[in-house]
Write an enzyme that holds these catalytic residues in place. Structure first.
Site, PDB file in Angstrom:
ATOM      1  NE  ARG A  31      -3.810   3.811   0.463  1.00 46.24           N
ATOM      2  CZ  ARG A  31      -3.955   2.637  -0.134  1.00 46.24           C
ATOM      3  NH1 ARG A  31      -3.850   1.511   0.574  1.00 46.24           N
ATOM      4  NH2 ARG A  31      -4.211   2.551  -1.418  1.00 46.24           N
ATOM      5  CG  ASP A  51       3.792  -9.898   5.413  1.00 42.63           C
ATOM      6  OD1 ASP A  51       4.238 -10.337   6.495  1.00 42.63           O
ATOM      7  OD2 ASP A  51       2.602 -10.003   5.064  1.00 42.63           O
ATOM      8  CE  LYS A 105       4.555   0.065   2.517  1.00 43.73           C
ATOM      9  NZ  LYS A 105       3.649  -0.714   1.659  1.00 43.73           N
ATOM     10  CB  THR A 106       3.372   0.289   6.829  1.00 42.22           C
ATOM     11  OG1 THR A 106       1.966   0.249   7.113  1.00 42.22           O
ATOM     12  CG2 THR A 106       4.101   0.099   8.131  1.00 42.22           C
ATOM     13  CB  ILE A 107      -0.025   4.826   6.426  1.00 43.17           C
ATOM     14  CG1 ILE A 107      -1.102   3.798   6.090  1.00 43.17           C
ATOM     15  CG2 ILE A 107       0.481   5.516   5.168  1.00 43.17           C
ATOM     16  CD1 ILE A 107      -2.452   4.425   5.787  1.00 43.17           C
ATOM     17  CG  ASP A 108      -1.267  -0.075   8.135  1.00 41.35           C
ATOM     18  OD1 ASP A 108      -2.024   0.844   7.766  1.00 41.35           O
ATOM     19  OD2 ASP A 108      -1.161  -1.157   7.523  1.00 41.35           O
ATOM     20  NE  ARG A 117      -2.615  -4.012  -1.410  1.00 41.86           N
ATOM     21  CZ  ARG A 117      -2.234  -3.430  -0.270  1.00 41.86           C
ATOM     22  NH1 ARG A 117      -1.470  -4.080   0.583  1.00 41.86           N
ATOM     23  NH2 ARG A 117      -2.605  -2.191   0.012  1.00 41.86           N
ATOM     24  CD  GLU A 162      -8.572  -0.870   7.531  1.00 42.72           C
ATOM     25  OE1 GLU A 162      -7.398  -0.573   7.856  1.00 42.72           O
ATOM     26  OE2 GLU A 162      -8.895  -1.060   6.352  1.00 42.72           O
ATOM     27  N   GLY A 208       0.808  -1.220   0.000  1.00 44.74           N
ATOM     28  CA  GLY A 208       0.000   0.000   0.000  1.00 44.74           C
ATOM     29  C   GLY A 208       0.836   1.262   0.000  1.00 44.74           C
ATOM     30  CG  MET A 231      -7.258   2.738   5.772  1.00 49.99           C
ATOM     31  SD  MET A 231      -6.139   2.861   4.349  1.00 49.99           S
ATOM     32  CE  MET A 231      -7.260   2.385   3.040  1.00 49.99           C
ATOM     33  CE1 TYR A 262     -26.823  15.554  11.970  1.00 47.37           C
ATOM     34  CE2 TYR A 262     -25.514  17.525  11.578  1.00 47.37           C
ATOM     35  CZ  TYR A 262     -26.634  16.752  11.317  1.00 47.37           C
ATOM     36  OH  TYR A 262     -27.571  17.192  10.417  1.00 47.37           O
ATOM     37  NE  ARG A 305      -2.171  -4.174   6.669  1.00 46.22           N
ATOM     38  CZ  ARG A 305      -1.422  -4.976   5.943  1.00 46.22           C
ATOM     39  NH1 ARG A 305      -1.928  -5.588   4.884  1.00 46.22           N
ATOM     40  NH2 ARG A 305      -0.158  -5.161   6.247  1.00 46.22           N
ATOM     41  CE1 TYR A 308      -7.880   2.604  -0.915  1.00 46.78           C
ATOM     42  CE2 TYR A 308      -9.917   2.951   0.292  1.00 46.78           C
ATOM     43  CZ  TYR A 308      -9.012   2.094  -0.301  1.00 46.78           C
ATOM     44  OH  TYR A 308      -9.230   0.742  -0.283  1.00 46.78           O
ATOM     45  CD  GLU A 309     -10.569   9.575   2.484  1.00 46.23           C
ATOM     46  OE1 GLU A 309      -9.912   8.599   2.908  1.00 46.23           O
ATOM     47  OE2 GLU A 309     -11.750   9.485   2.125  1.00 46.23           O
TER      48      GLU A 309
END
Lengths: 552, 552
Positions: free
Chosen positions: B429, B176, B202-205, B145, B311, B81, B250, B243, B252, B426-427
């Site tokens: 990454r 991975d 790498k990873t935004i997670d 991937r 998520e 990703g 996101m 509200y 994972r 997706y906003e």
């Protein structure tokens, strides 16, 4: 942590005023323009506004301040949906009033127009107001959607104003709120209340726009925020190369927000409600138009793209409007109960099939089931379909999917279509105002104070020449009645400010129309990135593409 | 328009390198640390990596460059990703290689690992690479991937590398991909291919983190982008006051992204999957926890709030995992057909009621119908429930609504509850990398080139001391095997880099836990605003709250 680093930094920002307001309060004088008349229905409007109609347009210029010395006690309300910069209108108003005289008082009525009716208020002081400079949101006093339009309400407003000695009200709102501001101004003048009323043009929707109002505040920041996100989504689509993103954007009926976002980001598709109406496009025709882009790109191996869908789109599809009207009729009054009592969706579907005309049933039948159910199950307290809740981004992607399946059978399409959905609205209404909106709003508020000081009422705070640097902006006032015409609303003739839809002959749409064929089949994405408050002027200070094209 | 003003401006940005890499290529030498061993299962890992295990950790320092002169032909891939900054890793790698020798070549394999298998490539040149400096996205060469893990694949990779004379590969990816980089490095060493392999984290997670990797790149920018949006939503909630916003983010399985966003924005609620698992919380217990905040705020007249939902949350709810497993079993193989052939949802519901255990049926029964249907109707090609598609933001708001209805009956709640839903992924990454990510990524790439030049393989490009200014960052390399342990994956023991979940004893969670009671009942929102690239350092250059707390 109480405040973010950016919020602390933004407190230090000094909004830029129009050149003519920069010389200090003592050096602002009035330049009279000619008398005005309404854009249409002059006799009717004049009859409705005998005390406030036909006044002069005015601009401010450098020169000796000739206004009479007078203690000002001013009330202000925020009305309707949030728009970035609202806080700065209040700050500009406050600063100008205090510059005129430290004795002046600014009172904020809380929660929108209802605060004026309930006398729910705060008196602004430096410490409080400084916490809101150059910030987003309407939390400084809150907002609300109560409409201020009846004589009974006006009487209460006047009574509450008199309790505080309020001699002027500033109403920050959209087209309806400014219409009501004009009506209130007339009421106050007719009843010799001594209360002036000034309006300020707010809405992210961009539909409060005419030959006097170049743009409403908030439109710049909201569209930049949405365009940031859409650009990020485009870059993701162009990196992953496997999704079509359907992005619905706020903006109510008009498609200004969608169009501005498209001009900033160059997506493959942007629907424009006003064009759909003009061409009387059907849902199937729209889906076919989008599917053409999907298929053309798939033929190049590009199974990805981005489509922008304006919030109000379905209202503009003639056959869909008919369907909605039939559904509202079908479920009116007691008929809703017999429908609701049907045990299964299959039973309900039979009821629907029986009740709709063949034409509307044909439209209904092609909708995805989730939308079908939404139309019948989620109605407002009056039993009407809630058009704004319709997930049109999912509706169109479902229709496109069906269209592509048919093309696949015919052998004219052999791609993959996987859709993701987004709705952008609340993400942008309360962003920190861009430098443009921070400057524009502060100027609107500062200017409103000058209009009050010079005794005007029923005027809109008007700042124009906005596509130029702030130094060259023109500050002044315009009678709100000048922008009015008579329209049929809820079965009665009403004087209103005309809502501005996207003009298909206007420069922004024409630019879009000239380029969209290329954008649909090529990948011409532009990535605006996040709003910048510091750094190079070309990055930080430009306003919308819409305004640039309109003024080019 | 081809490029946005910000994109043009960002081309001019010079990423900051760690001090020790700033003296020019000729002045970078190696300082050896001690030999390493894996964090667990040392004997097994050593046996699996006989050629690459136990090597020295190294750091770079100022001193005469003692590396042998050698023409470098390097290949690079982006794997998995998107994460902001990937382009700068490539740019840093390119610049260092060209600084080492203009003869050096950098080849980008396209579309992720599959580009290496298909020999789909481009050779980087200045003109091309300059279009991607300091920009978001992975579109410079695309990503993918495909997993690179079999001996057959490795043989093809080596063959393709030999076609170009590639003597080193840089693999930019998550846990991975870096695990696979280590396996490939061992393969290349064992087969005397002369090909080195270097990984980049790498990873935004944020779940690729351990005692050697302080954070993965992209996490900073993605969380800042989400926090911008969440802050805007908070300000909207606090302005409209009507509200409750449920915002799924996101990330994972791990809740790092949710937690970091919460630390930046101080919402009323942030769920943390790891805590839900540790406390074995049920769906009802989670809903009750959220409803407590809704009710406490309603008692103050505040019928609004913001809740962040990670998520991966539902995977951590024990009873929900059991339900999913039972559903997968219930629909395995041909049983799916008999289910699919049932005509109505009522028939299907009866089938489900019959097939689930009483415990799981109790969980299933409280789910909103849309989620129930999603679980059964939207399954992956293997017939399994797609947990990642579950709209958990809607799930929890529906459960909270039911919970509040029960409280209303009991007389313990008398508020209004109206929920809106958002999903942020997706906003963020592919946002323009923050200054931090731009600097960090460029440094990772530059540093990777130095590791190659000094002959290392099976190493991760390591840049640490990241909570300090870039001048003080420490650049070097760490054998990937050092981060490995043995885990059971798909029924077999595998050497892998341990995925980092949120530590409930770690400083970020503890800070959150100490403050959340106040955040839940008061309004402590913080509005971070858009990422800034220019302006005051405290606005532009700070990295995450997570790292600040971990390093405090």
């Amino acid at each position: 942590m109480k405040l973010s680093p950016l919020q602390i930094a933004r407190y230090q920002y000094s909004p830029k005023l129009p050149g003519m307001l920069r010389n200090g309060i003592a050096e602002i004088c009035v330049k009279n323009g000619g008398p005005t008349e309404s854009v249409a229905d002059q006799e009717k409007i004049q009859a409705l506004f005998p005390n406030t109609y036909g006044k002069n347009e005015i601009t401010f210029q450098k020169g000796e301040n000739t206004s009479p010395a007078k203690k000002q006690v001013v009330g202000v309300i925020l009305s309707g949906g949030q728009a970035p910069g609202g806080h700065n209108v209040v700050c500009g108003l406050y600063d100008a009033l205090k510059a005129l005289s430290p004795e002046n008082v600014l009172i904020g009525f809380k929660g929108g127009p209802s605060g004026l009716l309930d006398n729910d208020f705060i008196v602004f002081e430096d410490d409080y107001i400084n916490q809101y400079r150059n910030t987003g949101g309407f939390d400084i006093i809150g907002s609300g959607r109560t409409k201020l339009e009846t004589q009974e309400q006006f009487a209460i407003v006047v009574e509450n104003c008199k309790k505080h000695g309020v001699n002027a009200l500033v109403i920050i709102g959209g087209d309806d709120s400014n219409t009501n501001a004009a009506v209130l101004a007339e009421y106050c003048a007719a009843h010799n209340t001594g209360i002036q009323v000034i309006g300020c043009p707010k809405t992210i929707d961009g539909d409060l726009k005419n030959e006097d109002i170049e743009c409403s505040f908030g439109f710049d920041t909201a569209t930049k925020t949405y365009a940031e996100i859409i650009g990020n989504i485009e870059r993701d689509a162009n990196s992953a190369k496997k999704y079509w993103h359907f992005v619905k954007v706020m903006g109510r009926s008009a498609s200004h927000v969608a169009l501005e976002c498209a001009l900033q980001t160059q997506p493959n598709i942007c629907l424009v409600g006003e064009e759909v109406a003009a061409k009387k496009m059907s849902l199937a025709a729209i889906a076919d138009y989008i599917a053409d882009s999907v298929a053309a790109r798939a033929a190049k191996g590009w199974n990805f793209g981005v489509a922008i869908i304006p919030e109000g789109i379905v209202e503009f599809v003639p056959e869909f409007s008919v369907l909605i009207a039939e559904i509202n009729e079908l479920l009116a009054g007691e008929k809703a109960d017999s429908f609701n009592n049907l045990p299964t969706w299959a039973d309900k579907y039979a009821f629907i099939e029986n009740g709709l005309t063949a034409e509307s049933m044909a439209v209904f039948a092609i909708l995805p089931q989730s939308i079908q159910q939404q139309l019948f199950l989620e109605r407002d307290p009056h039993g009407n379909v809630q058009v704004s809740l319709i997930e049109s981004e999912k509706l169109f992607s479902a229709l496109v999917k069906d269209n592509l399946a048919a093309r696949k059978k015919e052998g004219t399409y052999n791609g993959k279509f996987s859709a993701l959905h987004h709705f952008l609205g609340y993400e942008g209404r309360c962003a920190f105002p861009s430098n443009f909106d921070a400057d524009y709003c502060y100027s609107l508020g500062y200017n409103a104070a000058m209009l009050i000081q010079y005794g005007y009422t029923g005027y809109l705070s008007k700042v124009s020449n906005l596509s130029k640097p702030a130094e060259e902006w023109v500050a002044g006032g315009m009678p709100i009645t000048k922008m009015m015409n008579i329209e049929r609303r809820h079965g009665a003739d009403k004087p209103v400010i005309r809502k501005a839809l996207v003009e298909l002959e206007g420069a922004p749409f024409k630019f879009f129309a000239e380029h969209r064929a290329e954008w649909a089949t090529e990948t011409c994405f532009v990535y605006p990135g996040a709003i910048q408050y510091y750094g190079p002027a070309e990055v930080c200070d430009l306003t919308t593409r819409t305004l640039a094209l309109e003024k080019a």
